[in-house]
Design a protein around this motif. Structure first.
Motif, PDB file in Angstrom:
ATOM      1  N   LYS A  54      42.190  30.291  43.128  1.00 41.97           N
ATOM      2  CA  LYS A  54      41.689  31.842  43.716  1.00 41.97           C
ATOM      3  C   LYS A  54      41.895  31.764  45.158  1.00 41.97           C
ATOM      4  CE  LYS A  54      37.806  30.644  41.958  1.00 41.97           C
ATOM      5  NZ  LYS A  54      36.491  30.500  41.802  1.00 41.97           N
ATOM      6  N   PHE A  60      42.835  35.318  37.479  1.00 38.08           N
ATOM      7  CA  PHE A  60      42.448  36.261  36.977  1.00 38.08           C
ATOM      8  C   PHE A  60      43.085  37.126  35.975  1.00 38.08           C
ATOM      9  CE2 PHE A  60      41.046  35.627  41.427  1.00 38.08           C
ATOM     10  CZ  PHE A  60      39.708  35.696  41.376  1.00 38.08           C
ATOM     11  N   MET A  76      33.821  39.902  38.686  1.00 45.91           N
ATOM     12  CA  MET A  76      33.769  38.709  39.313  1.00 45.91           C
ATOM     13  C   MET A  76      32.661  38.628  40.144  1.00 45.91           C
ATOM     14  SD  MET A  76      35.563  36.083  39.463  1.00 45.91           S
ATOM     15  CE  MET A  76      35.308  34.555  40.741  1.00 45.91           C
ATOM     16  N   GLY A  88      39.056  38.655  43.087  1.00 47.76           N
ATOM     17  CA  GLY A  88      38.714  39.807  42.125  1.00 47.76           C
ATOM     18  C   GLY A  88      38.861  41.304  42.790  1.00 47.76           C
TER      19      GLY A  88
END
Length: 128
Positions: A54, A60, A76, A88
């Motif tokens: 991330k 995601f 998220m 997110g």
């Protein structure tokens, strides 16, 4: 957390959960993620490696496909602005910033991520 999560499930507030963690390298951190998933009774978890961590879209997208949901229906919840919240938001998720549950991993300390986050939060007068 376990009690609140169970209550939210019972009330129908949560349809599905995926855990996403930047484990960077497989090993102890992947095992830790698996144990957390078991304690929380979460079937789906993703240990993002160095190349897919991330805020990269890959973890995601995995969550979207795994749950079969639209990004606008997903949230998220994370403790890192520049990984969890930014990632997110880029994907169209609702995002919630929370305080960290435990001390930082040594890699987080070396790159100064928390220092940058605290500076950002102070500048915008935000409290997680």
């Amino acid at each position: 957390v376990v009690r609140h999560l169970a209550h939210a499930r019972e009330q129908g507030y949560i349809e599905g959960i995926c855990l996403i963690s930047n484990v960077i390298w497989k090993g102890k951190r992947t095992q830790r993620l698996k144990r957390v998933a078991e304690v929380l009774d979460v079937e789906h978890y993703y240990g993002a490696n160095f190349w897919t961590r991330k805020p990269s879209p890959k973890p995601f997208r995995w969550a979207i496909e795994t749950l079969g949901s639209e990004p606008s229906q997903m949230a998220m919840i994370g403790d890192q602005i520049f990984a969890d919240i930014v990632g997110g938001n880029k994907m169209g998720f609702h995002t919630v910033l929370v305080k960290p549950m435990s001390s930082d991993h040594w890699t987080t300390l070396i790159i100064g991520r928390r220092w940058r986050e605290s500076t950002f939060l102070k500048n915008y007068q935000i409290r997680p």
